[in-house]
Every structure is written in structure tokens, then in C-alpha cells.
Design an enzyme around this catalytic site. Structure first.
Site, short mmCIF file in Angstrom:
data_model
loop_
_atom_site.label_atom_id
_atom_site.label_comp_id
_atom_site.label_asym_id
_atom_site.label_seq_id
_atom_site.Cartn_x
_atom_site.Cartn_y
_atom_site.Cartn_z
N SER A 25 11.98 -11.03 -4.93
CA SER A 25 11.11 -11.30 -3.77
C SER A 25 10.61 -12.73 -3.72
CB SER A 25 9.86 -10.40 -3.81
OG SER A 25 10.24 -9.07 -3.68
N HIS A 55 13.97 -10.41 1.85
CA HIS A 55 15.27 -10.39 1.21
C HIS A 55 16.39 -10.60 2.23
CE1 HIS A 55 13.97 -8.97 -2.74
NE2 HIS A 55 13.05 -8.32 -2.07
N HIS A 77 16.78 -1.70 -3.86
CA HIS A 77 15.67 -1.06 -4.57
C HIS A 77 15.79 0.45 -4.49
CE1 HIS A 77 13.86 -5.06 -3.69
NE2 HIS A 77 13.31 -4.88 -4.88
N TYR A 79 13.33 2.39 -4.27
CA TYR A 79 12.35 2.88 -3.29
C TYR A 79 12.85 2.84 -1.85
CZ TYR A 79 11.09 -2.08 -2.51
OH TYR A 79 11.13 -3.43 -2.24
N GLU A 80 13.93 2.12 -1.63
CA GLU A 80 14.50 2.10 -0.28
C GLU A 80 15.31 3.37 0.00
OE1 GLU A 80 15.85 -2.21 0.93
OE2 GLU A 80 16.08 -2.02 -1.24
N ALA A 107 9.36 -10.08 -8.69
CA ALA A 107 7.93 -10.26 -8.49
C ALA A 107 7.26 -9.07 -9.17
CB ALA A 107 7.60 -10.28 -7.01
N MET A 205 8.81 -2.91 -9.36
CA MET A 205 9.60 -1.81 -8.81
C MET A 205 11.11 -2.06 -8.89
SD MET A 205 7.29 -1.25 -5.41
CE MET A 205 5.49 -1.29 -5.47
N SER A 206 11.52 -2.87 -9.85
CA SER A 206 12.96 -3.17 -9.95
C SER A 206 13.34 -3.44 -11.39
CB SER A 206 13.28 -4.39 -9.08
OG SER A 206 12.69 -5.56 -9.62
N ASN A 229 0.40 -11.06 -8.38
CA ASN A 229 -0.91 -10.47 -8.06
C ASN A 229 -1.45 -9.79 -9.31
OD1 ASN A 229 1.47 -8.56 -7.29
ND2 ASN A 229 -0.24 -7.19 -7.73
N HIS A 241 1.60 -6.56 0.24
CA HIS A 241 2.90 -7.22 0.09
C HIS A 241 2.83 -8.70 0.45
CE1 HIS A 241 7.18 -7.52 -0.37
NE2 HIS A 241 7.35 -7.91 0.88
#
Ligand code: HPA
Length: 266
Positions: A25, A55, A77, A79-80, A107, A205-206, A229, A241
Site C-alpha cells: 500500500s 493499488h 489480498h 480479504y478481497e 503497510a 493483512m498480507s 498507524n 485507511h
């Protein structure tokens, strides 16, 4: 897999990459700086069309400091809704194309309270908290063994090298364990507290799926997180995000300098 490899080799005129890079990201435009062959994922047989904010979704082939490099500008991802097979397929393809080393960037949220947004973190290890494993299913013996060892997914050697380079460039960095969740919701403060107790310094998340498959394939892996963050509960603030993208953008120049120098000295 042969269809994919043949298609890519046809498009790249026999270019044989030695280094693969997954750009996370906000870090994708590293690839824009280099003269290159670009192949959108949507055109590659076996790849799916990735769409997520920040992306692009393409493979970029370039010579950087004399090294042949293939970059993923954007990744799949979990989550997609993509399967673990789809998420990790490009790693297997990069391996088949000839890479020996994979640099994985992402990220991530800072779980360690001594870490701050904007820090870069070399991943020393990960905790796969995604509740599944990308190697589930029939094993492909041409890539690796059924029960692969994972005691050093992230090459100590590469971490040492990268740390020395960062020191020389006077780029601050941290080292730590990356906890991987499925997302897409951010974690709860209680979950972050748990990750901290378990020894994680960052959460994202990756990366874990790609790193597992890369290690399984015999690739040397360097993982770099851009801490974008504070993870949930570290401060009173809610997560979003946009903050992730904004911080990644701020760190981008340092990150690009570091990455470029790492490639040079690889
Ligand atoms: N949690 C999970 N994934 C992330 C975060 C986070 O705080 N920041 C960037 N990716």
C-alpha cells in the site's frame, strides 16, 4: 502454471528476473521510476484482476542497478475474497521465472508501543493468524516439500545486510514480528493487546501467505513493513485507511531510497 510463465516470457523477451518485489500500500510507485515492461494482471492467464484503493495490479519488469527485477505493483489480498491460491500464485510464478530473492513490503499497524507511524520495520518472523495456510491442498513437488520448515522464513542474512544499508543511509528502522490477520476490519484493542502479549510488533493483512509460499519454494525473503498507524487501542484515535495511505506516502521517498540501495548491494 506453464501457460502463465510462457505468456510472461513471451511478453518480456526472455528477461530472467533474479529479484522479486511485492510493493505494498502506497509503495507501488517505486516501480514507476524504472524503464520497464508492464503487464497488467488482467492480461496474464492464471492471474485475477486486483482492485483495491492504492493499488495498480500489474507486473513491472526492470533492470535496476544492473539487476533484473520483477515487481508486483499491487497484490491480491485474502480479504478481497481471493483464495489463498490466488494470493500466492504470483510468488510461485516469480519463482518459476527464476527469482532467488523476494522482497515483500506492506503497510502495517504499530503494535509495539515504542514504535511510531512512519517507522520502517524489518520483519524478523511472523505469526500467521489468518486461520488458514496457503499450502493447503495437493502439494506441487516441483516447488517444495509437503511439510516445509519455517524456522527462518525471513533471511537473517538479508536483515543484517538491509540493516547495514539503512544505517549507512541514516534511515531509521525497527525489527520485529509481524502478525497477519485476514482483515478487512481493523483489529479491536483487545486483539492488539493479545498480539502484543504474543510478541508481535506490527499487524497487517498480507505478507504471511506470500512469505510462507516463498520460503516453501526455497526463496530468500526480506520483509519490510511501513508502520503507517498505531494499532487499535494504542491511542484513543480511530483507525482509517486514509491515514495508512497518507503515512505510506510520507515514508515513500526513504523507502524507495532504501529499496534501491538494497537491490544495488544484493
Ligand atoms: N491493522 C491491520 N492492517 C493494517 C494496519 C492495522 O492497523 N495498518 C495498515 N495495515
Amino acid at each position: 502454471m506453464n501457460l502463465t510463465v510462457n505468456y510472461i516470457q513471451g511478453k518480456t523477451d526472455g528477461f530472467k528476473p533474479e529479484i522479486g518485489i511485492i510493493l505494498g500500500s502506497g509503495l507501488g510507485d517505486f516501480a514507476d521510476d524504472f524503464k520497464s515492461v508492464i503487464i497488467p494482471y488482467s492480461e496474464i492467464p492464471g492471474f485475477e484482476n486486483s482492485q483495491v484503493q492504492g493499488h495498480k495490479g500489474q507486473l513491472v519488469f526492470a533492470k535496476i542497478h544492473g539487476k533484473n527485477v520483477v515487481m508486483m505493483q499491487g497484490r491480491y489480498h485474502f480479504y478481497e475474497g481471493y483464495s489463498m491460491q490466488t494470493v500466492t500464485y504470483p510468488v510461485k510464478i516469480m519463482k518459476k521465472l527464476g527469482i532467488k530473492t523476494l522482497i515483500i513490503t506492506n503497510a502495517a499497524g504499530a503494535v509495539n508501543e515504542n514504535f511510531t507511524p512512519g517507522d520502517l520495520m524489518f520483519i524478523t518472523d511472523h505469526i500467521n493468524f489468518m486461520g488458514t495456510n496457503p499450502l493447503i491442498g495437493k502439494n506441487d513437488d516441483t516447488l517444495g516439500t509437503r511439510f516445509p520448515d519455517m524456522s527462518e522464513i525471513y533471511s537473517k542474512d538479508l536483515i543484517k545486510k538491509a540493516s547495514q544499508i539503512a544505517d549507512k543511509l541514516q534511515i531509521h528502522y525497527k525489527k520485529g514480528v509481524y502478525a497477519a490477520t485476514t482483515g478487512p476490519s481493523y483489529e479491536t484493542p483487545a486483539e492488539i493487546k493479545m498480539f502484543r502479549l504474543l510478541g508481535a510488533s506490527a499487524v497487517g493483512m498480507s505478507t504471511a501467505p506470500e512469505a510462507i509460499v516463498a520460503n516453501y519454494c526455497g526463496l530468500k525473503v526480506l520483509g519490510i513493513s511501513c508502520l503507517t498507524n498505531y494499532a487499535a487501542g494504542v491511542t484513543e484515535n480511530a483507525l482509517n485507511h486514509q491515514e495508512v495511505i497518507d503515512t505510506a506516502n510520507k515514508v515513500k521517498e526513504n523507502f524507495k531510497t532504501l529499496l534501491s540501495e538494497i537491490i544495488k548491494q544484493m
